[in-house]
Each structure stands twice: as structure tokens, then as C-alpha cells.
Design a protein around this motif. Structure first.
Motif, short mmCIF file in Angstrom:
data_model
loop_
_atom_site.label_atom_id
_atom_site.label_comp_id
_atom_site.label_asym_id
_atom_site.label_seq_id
_atom_site.Cartn_x
_atom_site.Cartn_y
_atom_site.Cartn_z
N THR A 116 0.94 -1.18 0.07
CA THR A 116 0.07 0.32 0.04
C THR A 116 0.99 1.11 -0.25
O THR A 116 1.10 2.06 -0.78
N LEU A 117 1.73 1.49 1.19
CA LEU A 117 2.70 2.32 1.52
C LEU A 117 4.17 2.36 1.81
O LEU A 117 3.75 1.12 2.60
N TYR A 118 4.53 3.38 1.78
CA TYR A 118 6.04 2.86 2.65
C TYR A 118 5.84 2.84 3.90
O TYR A 118 4.62 4.17 4.85
N GLY A 119 6.25 2.09 4.39
CA GLY A 119 6.16 1.95 6.15
C GLY A 119 7.50 1.91 6.89
O GLY A 119 8.49 2.08 6.98
N LEU A 120 6.76 2.16 8.04
CA LEU A 120 8.07 2.50 9.45
C LEU A 120 8.27 1.16 10.59
O LEU A 120 6.86 0.36 10.80
N ALA A 121 8.81 -0.39 9.96
CA ALA A 121 8.69 -1.21 10.59
C ALA A 121 9.63 -1.30 12.20
O ALA A 121 10.75 -0.93 11.57
N ALA A 122 9.36 -1.70 13.32
CA ALA A 122 9.85 -1.92 14.50
C ALA A 122 8.66 -3.06 15.12
O ALA A 122 8.35 -4.06 14.69
N ASP A 123 9.82 -3.91 16.30
CA ASP A 123 9.28 -5.03 16.81
C ASP A 123 8.11 -4.44 17.60
O ASP A 123 8.39 -3.58 18.00
N VAL A 124 7.02 -5.13 17.47
CA VAL A 124 5.38 -4.69 18.14
C VAL A 124 5.56 -5.20 19.74
O VAL A 124 5.02 -3.74 20.39
N PHE A 125 6.49 -5.80 20.17
CA PHE A 125 6.42 -5.92 21.74
C PHE A 125 7.90 -5.60 21.94
O PHE A 125 8.54 -6.15 23.38
N ASN A 126 8.42 -4.33 21.96
CA ASN A 126 10.14 -3.67 22.02
C ASN A 126 9.57 -1.87 22.08
O ASN A 126 9.62 -1.33 21.58
N PRO A 127 9.11 -2.23 23.99
CA PRO A 127 9.17 -0.64 24.02
C PRO A 127 9.54 0.24 23.44
O PRO A 127 9.73 1.48 23.69
N THR A 128 11.17 0.19 23.57
CA THR A 128 12.17 1.36 23.11
C THR A 128 11.99 1.29 21.69
O THR A 128 11.78 2.41 20.91
N ALA A 129 11.78 0.32 21.06
CA ALA A 129 11.33 0.15 19.63
C ALA A 129 9.98 1.50 18.90
O ALA A 129 10.39 2.22 17.88
N LEU A 130 9.42 1.12 20.03
CA LEU A 130 7.77 1.89 19.88
C LEU A 130 7.98 3.28 19.79
O LEU A 130 7.65 3.80 19.43
N ASP A 131 8.72 3.54 20.96
CA ASP A 131 9.16 4.60 21.81
C ASP A 131 9.97 4.86 20.39
O ASP A 131 9.99 6.68 19.94
N ARG A 132 10.71 4.95 19.73
CA ARG A 132 11.40 5.48 18.62
C ARG A 132 10.80 5.66 16.76
O ARG A 132 10.86 7.28 16.45
N ILE A 133 9.94 4.94 16.64
CA ILE A 133 8.88 5.18 15.68
C ILE A 133 8.27 6.51 16.05
O ILE A 133 8.36 7.62 15.24
N PHE A 134 7.58 6.43 17.44
CA PHE A 134 7.19 7.67 17.52
C PHE A 134 7.51 9.41 18.08
O PHE A 134 7.52 10.56 17.17
N ALA A 135 9.03 8.95 17.88
CA ALA A 135 9.57 9.64 18.13
C ALA A 135 10.18 10.30 16.78
O ALA A 135 10.78 11.96 15.89
N ILE A 136 10.15 9.66 15.64
CA ILE A 136 10.86 9.57 13.92
C ILE A 136 9.58 9.98 13.81
O ILE A 136 9.59 11.51 12.47
N LYS A 137 8.15 10.02 14.02
CA LYS A 137 7.58 10.53 13.46
C LYS A 137 6.63 11.72 13.61
O LYS A 137 5.76 12.55 13.36
N GLY A 138 6.78 12.46 15.25
CA GLY A 138 6.46 13.21 15.85
C GLY A 138 5.02 12.80 16.33
O GLY A 138 4.48 13.94 15.77
N ARG A 139 4.65 11.61 16.17
CA ARG A 139 3.35 11.05 16.35
C ARG A 139 2.67 11.35 17.73
O ARG A 139 3.43 10.87 18.33
N PRO A 140 1.45 11.98 17.31
CA PRO A 140 1.16 11.96 19.44
C PRO A 140 0.88 11.05 19.97
O PRO A 140 0.96 9.39 19.49
N ASP A 141 1.41 11.06 21.54
CA ASP A 141 1.62 9.06 22.14
C ASP A 141 0.26 8.84 22.14
O ASP A 141 -0.42 7.48 22.61
#
Length: 203
Positions: A25-50
Motif C-alpha cells: 500500500t504505502l512505505y512503512g516504518l517497521a519495528a518489533d511490536v513487542f519492544n517498547p524502546t523500538a515503539l518509542d523511537r517510531i513515535f519520535a521519528i514520526k513526531g506522532r502524538p502519543d
């Protein structure tokens, strides 16, 4: 897909990294869904609201079952008909799915993509990955590799360049947590087709 590229991407995922990938569909950002550190990084990279949950990519029914709780009976028919493909199902989340992933709500959005790159990463990692779009939150979707590298190249750990470019149409998002499916976002799969399969599986 070159095995060394895949291996690099998987190693980043195992090390709490974030990898930019093509999907159907679109380009995506992949991270391990069970790794909280990785999830935090995705929010930071995108500037995504918590308070915005991250969607999940799986490789089929078994992984959906691990992410979900109390799947309705028609879910299996929807998966048989539309996966792999552009249908995201919003389901009740399983107890061990991180609250960071779902922004603290009780549901999770799950899809099986029709693209070799995310499926190979899921296999290599041994579990589901995030499937949020690879863009700054609220900004336009990126539809070419050049745009992806320009906007995300220095923000992520790795850009996986393989397989066909995305088709550019986001997935259809449907909430199936109640007796009647609810359309949350129009996209690649017409909602009336989803309703037809849902209704036929109830009979």
C-alpha cells in the motif's frame, strides 16, 4: 531481495531498531511490536502524538490470533478473502500486546501485507512488525523511494530497498469488535465487499 539486505534489516529490528520498508500500500516504518524502546523511537521519528495507536503487520491467521482476543467468527472469512492485501482489521487486543503500541486503548489494527519485504522481515524477526506509514505525522504519504530516502533516510536505522514500489493507496480500515463492521478509513478494499463477506459468513 538480497539476503544480506534482509539480514541487516532483521538485525536492526532485533536490536530495537526502526527500518523503512516498502509494502503493497504505502512505505512503512517497521519495528518489533513487542519492544517498547523500538515503539518509542517510531513515535519520535514520526513526531506522532502519543494517543495515536500504531498499526501492525502480520504474516497470517496465527499471528492475528496472537495479537487479538475474542475474534468474531466472520474474521476468518475476511482473512481468507482479503489477506494478503489492503484490509486492516481493528480487533480486541490480546493481554500481552503493549499499551504503547495501542496508545492505551483495548483494540489493535492488524493487516497481512501483499509484499515480499514486510513478510520476509516478519519471518526473520519471528513476530509481527509495526506498519505505520513512513512519513512525518500529519504529512503527505511518501510514494517514491527518493521521497522516502529524502525524508526518512537519516531518521531510521536502515532503508530496505527491494521489491515493487507501493501502489500508493492506503488500506481500508474496518473495526470488527462489534456485531456490525464499522468503516474507519476508506482505502484499497471497497467496504461493501467486506460487508458482503461478513454477512455471508453469518448465515
Amino acid at each position: 531481495m538480497k539476503s544480506e539486505d534482509l539480514e541487516k534489516a532483521v538485525n536492526h529490528l532485533k536490536d530495537a531498531g526502526v527500518v523503512a520498508i516498502p509494502t503493497d500500500t504505502l512505505y512503512g516504518l517497521a519495528a518489533d511490536v513487542f519492544n517498547p524502546t523500538a515503539l518509542d523511537r517510531i513515535f519520535a521519528i514520526k513526531g506522532r502524538p502519543d494517543d495515536l495507536a500504531l498499526p501492525v503487520l502480520v504474516n497470517g491467521w496465527d499471528q492475528l490470533n496472537k495479537m487479538a482476543n475474542d475474534l468474531p467468527l466472520p474474521a476468518e472469512k475476511l482473512v481468507e478473502r482479503f489477506w494478503p492485501g489492503g484490509l486492516t482489521l481493528v480487533v480486541q487486543k490480546a493481554p500481552d500486546v503493549p499499551d504503547r503500541l495501542t496508545a492505551g486503548i483495548a483494540t489493535v489494527a492488524v493487516r497481512m501485507p501483499d509484499h515480499e519485504a514486510p513478510l520476509a522481515l516478519i519471518k526473520g524477526l519471528g513476530g509481527p512488525i509495526t506498519g505505520t506509514s513512513a512519513n512525518i505525522s500529519g504529512g503527505p504519504d511518501l510514494i517514491s523511494l527518493a521521497e522516502l530516502i529524502d525524508q526518512m533516510g537519516t531518521r531510521v536505522d536502515y532503508v530496505l530497498k527491494c521489491g515493487p514500489e507501493p501502489k500508493g493507496t492506503a488500506s481500508t480500515v474496518v473495526d470488527i469488535t462489534s456485531n456490525t463492521p464499522k468503516l474507519l478509513r476508506e482505502g484499497a478494499i471497497p467496504f461493501d465487499q467486506v460487508l458482503t463477506v461478513w454477512d455471508s459468513s453469518q448465515n
